[in-house]
Design an enzyme around this catalytic site. Sequence first.
Site, PDB file in Angstrom:
ATOM      1  N   ARG A   1       0.762  -1.272  -0.001  1.00 10.00           N
ATOM      2  CA  ARG A   1      -0.100   0.175  -0.053  1.00 10.00           C
ATOM      3  C   ARG A   1       1.039   1.235   0.083  1.00 10.00           C
ATOM      4  NH1 ARG A   1      -5.345  -1.263   0.810  1.00 10.00           N
ATOM      5  NH2 ARG A   1      -5.721  -3.262   1.699  1.00 10.00           N
TER       6      ARG A   1
ATOM      7  N   GLY B   1      -6.854   0.098  -6.921  1.00  6.37           N
ATOM      8  CA  GLY B   1      -8.366   0.652  -6.381  1.00  6.37           C
ATOM      9  C   GLY B   1      -8.053   2.098  -6.369  1.00  6.37           C
TER      10      GLY B   1
ATOM     11  N   THR C   1     -10.850  -3.836  -7.145  1.00  3.50           N
ATOM     12  CA  THR C   1     -11.115  -3.772  -5.741  1.00  3.50           C
ATOM     13  C   THR C   1     -12.481  -4.389  -5.341  1.00  3.50           C
ATOM     14  OG1 THR C   1     -11.934  -2.166  -3.840  1.00  3.50           O
ATOM     15  CG2 THR C   1     -12.369  -1.554  -6.139  1.00  3.50           C
TER      16      THR C   1
ATOM     17  N   ASP D   1     -14.180  -3.993  -2.926  1.00  2.00           N
ATOM     18  CA  ASP D   1     -15.163  -3.108  -2.412  1.00  2.00           C
ATOM     19  C   ASP D   1     -16.044  -2.191  -3.649  1.00  2.00           C
ATOM     20  OD1 ASP D   1     -14.365  -3.275   0.231  1.00  2.00           O
ATOM     21  OD2 ASP D   1     -12.605  -1.955  -0.135  1.00  2.00           O
TER      22      ASP D   1
ATOM     23  N   ARG E   1     -30.181 -18.072  18.243  1.00  2.00           N
ATOM     24  CA  ARG E   1     -29.505 -16.782  18.354  1.00  2.00           C
ATOM     25  C   ARG E   1     -29.715 -15.680  17.335  1.00  2.00           C
ATOM     26  NH1 ARG E   1     -23.855 -20.400  19.391  1.00  2.00           N
ATOM     27  NH2 ARG E   1     -24.097 -20.552  21.601  1.00  2.00           N
TER      28      ARG E   1
ATOM     29  N   GLU F   1     -17.684  -3.173   7.993  1.00  2.00           N
ATOM     30  CA  GLU F   1     -16.667  -2.825   9.215  1.00  2.00           C
ATOM     31  C   GLU F   1     -16.792  -1.302   9.335  1.00  2.00           C
ATOM     32  OE1 GLU F   1     -12.744  -3.339   7.861  1.00  2.00           O
ATOM     33  OE2 GLU F   1     -13.195  -3.106   5.877  1.00  2.00           O
TER      34      GLU F   1
END
Length: 361
Positions: free
Chosen positions: A78, A116, A139, A141, A176, A236
């Site tokens: 990165r 990206g 990416t 995302d 649950r 997230e």
Amino acid sequence: MKNSKVKTVGILTSGGDAPGLNSAIRGLCEAGMNCYNMKFVGILNGYKGFEAGQCISIEKETLPQLLTLGGTFLGSTREKPFKNKEKDSKTGLSAVDSIKKYYKKWKLDALVVLGGNGSNTTAGLLSQEGLNVIGLPKTIDNDIVHTNYSFGFQTAVNIASEAISMIHTTASSHSRVMVVEVMGHKAGWIGLHSGIASGADVILLPEIPYDKKLVAKKILENHKAGKKYSIVVVSEGAMNKEEAQLDKKAFKKERASMPCSMGVRVAKEIEELTGLETRCTVLGHLQRAGEPLPYDRVMATLFGATCADYLARGDFGKILVWQNDQIVGIPLLDVASQVKNVGSDEPLVKAAKSVGICFGD
């Protein structure tokens, strides 16, 4: 075989890895070699490797195995060379100057960057420095502006959807609430798609601030209606309504002090407000892993082969994007420092709400 002024091309992958990177490299190299007699230099470990002069020659016999191989065989980092202003103590060169040095030393006619938002922002700046650059949209995302597709996204959604679907069984067995945290720091596309595909009851995204009381209300309504378990998908980067009012500095400080991931936090909030046993599963880097889906292989091949045509024409300073069912080239700097977010008018959000999915708003 057609003539091309571009003879030698550097390729690098930068940022987070994604399924389809190797497929795109294969498509680019096969098309470039077969149609234009191009040679390809693989730059190792992204921009950081470029700065350090790390490269390999990409040979034709190595290409077939790349189609189904996940990750990136070139490695990735990165690194952001334009933010590193310090000069190397040995060479006296800045990071950008080192890149320009090796671009010239390796006799590159062009550079292809598979990355990206950040990686293609750097690619645009290198283009302004005089390098012949073309970007490809990678990416999981799916958050690069001006493109409806980025390779890796469909595979990531598939992995997340399958995992969430499997969690239904243990949630049902134990009555649950199960929270599943997926990737999506600034954009919630993975959470939106995988949540719908896997039958989630609640989806929490960075773009739609949530009220934990509304989330708890939805789950209790499920419980009273006879559904003894609930599935909550959390990006997230999701945030509540109070956090959405903070300025950027205050928000970063708040997140830095948060003792757990967002999925775990939401699970605790739900258990406290409903009294129902709640567990969290964080999928994490599983979403980047494994073989790319056939769809990503096909699209990555198309992007790679089309990139070879752009190189041959000398059509540089562009990122190739998918618009209206075709690949077009737009200026690299048109995507610089931008994020494609899930909009308030997104049809998928409307459809999800109409089938009973809660977004906490």
